[in-house]
Scaffold this motif. Structure first.
Motif, short mmCIF file in Angstrom:
data_model
loop_
_atom_site.label_atom_id
_atom_site.label_comp_id
_atom_site.label_asym_id
_atom_site.label_seq_id
_atom_site.Cartn_x
_atom_site.Cartn_y
_atom_site.Cartn_z
N LYS A 137 47.72 57.57 67.70
CA LYS A 137 48.41 58.33 66.66
C LYS A 137 49.82 58.68 67.14
CE LYS A 137 44.16 60.40 64.84
NZ LYS A 137 43.36 61.65 64.71
N GLU A 138 50.74 58.72 66.19
CA GLU A 138 52.15 58.88 66.53
C GLU A 138 52.43 60.11 67.38
OE1 GLU A 138 56.49 59.00 64.23
OE2 GLU A 138 54.65 58.46 63.15
N GLU A 139 51.72 61.20 67.10
CA GLU A 139 52.00 62.44 67.84
C GLU A 139 51.60 62.37 69.32
OE1 GLU A 139 48.20 63.45 65.35
OE2 GLU A 139 49.98 62.18 65.18
N LYS A 241 55.28 53.11 68.73
CA LYS A 241 53.88 52.90 68.45
C LYS A 241 53.20 52.37 69.70
CE LYS A 241 54.97 51.60 63.65
NZ LYS A 241 54.91 50.50 62.65
N CYS A 256 43.30 58.36 68.37
CA CYS A 256 43.53 56.99 67.89
C CYS A 256 43.16 56.81 66.42
CB CYS A 256 42.71 56.01 68.73
SG CYS A 256 43.10 56.06 70.49
N ILE A 257 43.74 55.78 65.85
CA ILE A 257 43.38 55.31 64.50
C ILE A 257 42.70 53.97 64.66
CG2 ILE A 257 44.29 54.58 62.27
CD1 ILE A 257 46.72 56.41 62.83
#
Length: 292
Positions: A137-139, A241, A256-257
Motif C-alpha cells: 500500500k502506498e502509505e 510503488k 499489502c493489496i
C-alpha cells in the motif's frame, strides 16, 4: 530415438540440451552448472537422435512451506521440440512420462505456460488456475530513517557473494509460500549479484529490480525472520510503488493489496493434482525466483 534423463553432469548431453535451449528460448544452462549452482533438482527428460536432443520436458523438484505445511511439487519446465520434429507428439509423450514417473511421489504438478502453448496443456489434461500478486500500500512505500540502507553488493566481492550463497541455503521463512530448496533457482537468477543488496544492521539480503516508478522486491534472504516494514524502511531510491515477488506472511498482509493474477501477457499457470487448488483459494503466489 532414445529417451535420456539425469544427465546434467554429462558434458556431451548437456551441451546438446544447451543447443536446443538456446535455439528455442535464447539461454543455456552452462554457467549455472559449471558455476556449481546445479544441485540435482532440475531433471531433463529428452529424446535424442543421432547425438541431437530433439525434444525435452524437465521436472523440477520443488519443496515449499505453504502456509506452514510442507508440500512437494513437480514444476514442469523447458518444454521444447526442435522445429524439424514438431507435430509428432514428442513433447506430450515426455510430459506423460514425467507425470507417471512422479505421480506417487509428489503433491501435484504445475507449470507456467507460454501463451502460445495454452491449448497444448488443455489437451494434456492440465487445469488453469490464478495466483494472487501483492503490492505494498502506498502509505507503506516511503523509506524510513531507522537502521542502515540496503546497499548494492559489489559483484566482484567474492566474500560477500559466498555469504549470500550460504544465507540462501539457510534463509528464514519470509513468505507464506516459501521455497525450501531454493538455492539452485535463486542462483540461476542472481549469480551475477547485480540486483542483490545488503543491510548490515539486520544481516539481510534482498533482490530487487526497478520497473518505471515501481520497485520489484523479488526476494528477502535473511537468517532470521524479518518484518516487511523493517525491509521497506531501509530501501533507498526513487519509487512510488512496490510490488512483491512472493506472498507476504500473514502478519504483513495488512500492508499489502492482493490482486487476482492470471499471468497477464507473460504466462498461464496450469496444474495437475487437487492440492494445488489451494494456490488460488488461499491467495498465494509462487515466488518469482522459483520459476523454472
Amino acid at each position: 530415438m532414445e529417451l535420456v534423463s539425469y544427465y546434467m553432469r554429462d558434458d556431451t548431453l548437456r551441451h546438446a540440451l544447451n543447443e536446443l535451449t538456446r535455439k528455442t528460448f535464447g539461454f543455456d544452462f552452462e554457467s549455472w552448472v559449471t558455476g556449481g549452482y546445479f544441485e540435482g533438482d532440475y531433471i531433463p527428460y529428452s529424446f535424442i537422435e543421432d547425438g541431437k536432443i530433439i525434444s525435452n520436458v524437465s521436472a523440477n523438484r520443488m519443496a515449499f512451506l505453504q502456509n506452514g505445511v510442507e508440500r512437494n511439487y513437480i514444476q514442469i519446465g523447458t518444454v521444447m521440440t526442435d522445429e524439424t520434429y514438431r507435430k509428432q507428439g514428442l513433447a506430450r509423450k515426455l510430459l506423460e512420462h514425467v507425470v507417471k514417473q512422479y505421480e506417487d511421489e509428489c503433491d501435484g504438478f504445475y507449470l507456467f505456460a507460454n501463451l502460445g502453448a495454452v491449448d497444448f496443456y488443455d489437451r494434456c489434461g492440465f487445469s488453469r488456475i490464478n495466483e494472487y500478486r501483492y503490492s505494498v500500500k502506498e502509505e507503506f512505500c516511503s523509506s524510513g530513517s531507522e537502521g542502515e540502507w540496503f546497499l548494492p553488493v559489489n559483484p566482484a566481492d567474492m566474500q560477500m557473494k559466498q555469504k549470500y550463497m550460504d544465507m540462501v541455503r539457510r534463509s528464514a521463512v519470509n513468505s507464506s509460500m516459501e521455497q525450501l530448496n531454493k538455492f539452485g533457482l535463486q542462483m540461476f537468477y542472481t549469480a551475477d549479484m547485480e540486483n542483490v543488496a545488503y543491510a548490515k544492521d539486520i544481516d539481510c539480503f534482498i533482490v530487487t529490480e526497478q520497473e518505471g516508478d515501481t520497485l520489484l522486491l523479488q526476494s528477502i534472504i535473511c537468517a532470521q525472520q524479518i518484518t516487511l516494514s523493517d525491509v521497506l524502511q531501509r530501501l533507498e531510491g526513487e519509487f512510488h510503488k512496490c510490488r512483491l515477488g512472493f506472498t507476504p506472511v500473514q502478519n504483513d498482509r495488512h500492508m499489502c493489496i492482493a490482486e487476482c493474477y492470471n499471468g497477464s501477457g507473460d504466462y498461464r499457470l496450469f496444474y495437475l493434482g487437487q492440492e494445488l487448488k489451494s494456490i488460488e483459494q488461499d491467495k498465494l503466489y509462487f515466488p518469482k525466483l522459483s520459476h523454472a
